[in-house]
Write a protein that holds these residues in place. Structure first.
Motif, PDB file in Angstrom:
ATOM      1  N   ASN A  75      -8.807   5.832   0.283  1.00 33.56           N
ATOM      2  CA  ASN A  75      -7.932   6.363   1.336  1.00 33.56           C
ATOM      3  C   ASN A  75      -8.738   6.900   2.507  1.00 33.56           C
ATOM      4  O   ASN A  75      -8.372   6.686   3.673  1.00 33.56           O
ATOM      5  CB  ASN A  75      -7.038   7.465   0.762  1.00 33.56           C
ATOM      6  N   GLY A  86      -1.404   9.276   2.430  1.00 36.38           N
ATOM      7  CA  GLY A  86      -2.703   9.058   1.810  1.00 36.38           C
ATOM      8  C   GLY A  86      -3.526  10.324   1.685  1.00 36.38           C
ATOM      9  O   GLY A  86      -4.113  10.597   0.625  1.00 36.38           O
ATOM     10  N   THR A 124      -9.400   6.133  -5.664  1.00 33.48           N
ATOM     11  CA  THR A 124      -8.219   6.281  -4.797  1.00 33.48           C
ATOM     12  C   THR A 124      -8.528   7.212  -3.632  1.00 33.48           C
ATOM     13  O   THR A 124      -8.170   6.938  -2.478  1.00 33.48           O
ATOM     14  CB  THR A 124      -7.021   6.832  -5.602  1.00 33.48           C
ATOM     15  N   ASN A 176       1.052   4.099  -2.916  1.00 26.90           N
ATOM     16  CA  ASN A 176       0.838   5.519  -2.628  1.00 26.90           C
ATOM     17  C   ASN A 176       2.030   6.372  -3.057  1.00 26.90           C
ATOM     18  O   ASN A 176       1.874   7.462  -3.614  1.00 26.90           O
ATOM     19  CB  ASN A 176       0.579   5.727  -1.134  1.00 26.90           C
ATOM     20  N   LYS A 205       0.830  -1.205   0.000  1.00 27.30           N
ATOM     21  CA  LYS A 205       0.000   0.000   0.000  1.00 27.30           C
ATOM     22  C   LYS A 205       0.868   1.261   0.000  1.00 27.30           C
ATOM     23  O   LYS A 205       0.580   2.238  -0.709  1.00 27.30           O
ATOM     24  CB  LYS A 205      -0.927   0.015   1.221  1.00 27.30           C
TER      25      LYS A 205
END
Length: 374
Positions: free
Chosen positions: A273, A339, A269, A207, A203
């Motif tokens: 997040n 994020g 996205t 990102n 992850k």
């Protein structure tokens, strides 16, 4: 002619002589003897009035010459009229120069000839210097931001991205040792830990790559009408496993039957997040609520939770790359603070924005505004 009459005529002649030579008249007409002749008395009154006007005009011009612009112009004095205009022009010029000294470079001086040209040339130079100074400040701020971005990027790579892999290597070694020793009791436990570390590293890497691409403008954005309900359902399904593990409910507070102008992948996205963050900072058996409403030409999406909330001093730093705000979740989950920065950048690229409200200990609300698709 009597002696008294001669003296009066002599004083009046002296006064007229001084007036003709442009000199101040110092004859005291009040103490000058009166004539028995009416014509002489009329002449005395006329010359006295003329002398008074000249003296007043002389004093007025002298004050102007000394720079005393707060002087009062003589009234009902036609001799002073040209100087009254000069006085008014000088007062206006003084005001203009004061405005220029305070940074108002839009002034246009029209006082007289070469003087005005010189002042206006100076104003143009100051205006250009101001423009250059503003550009320098802008470029300096951009340079500082770029430098902070670089430092933050390498900090994440050097520290945050290293941590998951350090854990992976360590637990992998333990798992291999236990397997070689035919100790299978802890194999599932260590495999679960390794899986969690792998997901965390993946992850973070995703990102980082998405953020780096956004900085390079390498992301191709395809703006089109997107169903908010479909995008939210897809994002919700991705975080549902983590929410179920903590017994967290994710509820729709209203009908999400809106369409927004967005790029489907970028919108997902952002939503993913925000939902992941809400799950991370919710306590067990918490509730995450999702709503949306129309405000003008925008749809405002709200993702709220009843979790631990955010400290007041951290709110202004959430979306800044140069200020790391990363707090462990309620189940000790790690975060990078990247994020939300991605969410901010992506929301702006879609023509919208993101904001936050939070009370420590009570929960957090994130608002994303995006243009509505008609």
């Amino acid at each position: 002619m009597e002696k008294k009459e001669k003296e009066i005529i002599a004083e009046l002649t002296n006064a007229v002589s001084k007036l003709s030579q442009g000199q101040r008249v110092n004859v005291n007409f009040e103490t000058l003897a009166d004539s028995d002749t009416e014509e002489v008395m009329q002449l005395k009154a006329a010359i006295a009035k003329l002398a008074q006007q000249y003296n007043d005009n002389y004093a007025f011009v002298l004050d102007i010459a000394k720079g005393k612009l707060d002087t009062t112009p003589p009234s009902k004095n036609s001799f002073a009229n040209p100087y009254k205009q000069l006085h008014a022009d000088l007062l206006h010029l003084t005001w203009q120069i004061k405005q220029i000294s305070e940074g108002d470079y839009d002034q246009k001086v029209s006082f007289s000839g070469d003087f005005s040209a010189a002042i206006n040339k100076m104003i143009a130079s100051l205006r250009e210097k101001q423009r250059i100074d503003e550009l320098n400040v802008k470029y300096l701020n951009e340079l500082r931001e770029l430098n902070a971005t670089k430092d933050r990027f390498f900090s994440i790579i050097a520290h945050d991205l290293k941590n998951p892999f350090t854990g992976l290597l360590g637990f992998s070694d333990i798992l291999l040792s236990n397997l070689h020793a035919k100790d299978y009791e802890t194999a599932e436990e260590f495999a679960t830990i390794i899986k969690g570390l792998s997901e965390q590293g993946y992850k973070l890497l995703v990102n980082l790559l998405e953020w780096a691409r956004s900085q390079l403008d390498a992301i191709k954005i395809n703006i089109e009408p997107v169903s908010l309900k479909v995008a939210m359902d897809d994002s919700k399904s991705i975080v549902s496993a983590g929410a179920n593990k903590k017994n967290i409910e994710i509820l729709y507070d209203c009908n999400l039957d809106y369409k927004v102008f967005a790029d489907t992948n970028i919108l997902k996205t952002i939503l993913r997040n925000l939902l992941s963050n809400a799950v991370k900072y919710c306590n067990g058996k918490g509730v995450i609520r999702i709503s949306a409403e129309r405000k003008g030409k925008y749809i405002v999406i709200c993702v709220s939770d009843n979790g631990v909330g955010i400290k007041k001093e951290n709110l202004s730093r959430l979306f800044r790359i140069d200020s790391k705000v990363s707090t462990k979740g309620t189940d000790n989950e790690d975060g990078t603070g990247l994020g939300l920065i991605l969410c901010k950048e992506f929301a702006n690229k879609l023509g919208g924005d993101i904001s936050v409200e939070s009370t420590e200990g009570k929960g957090t609300k994130f608002f994303v505004s995006l243009p509505e698709a008609e």
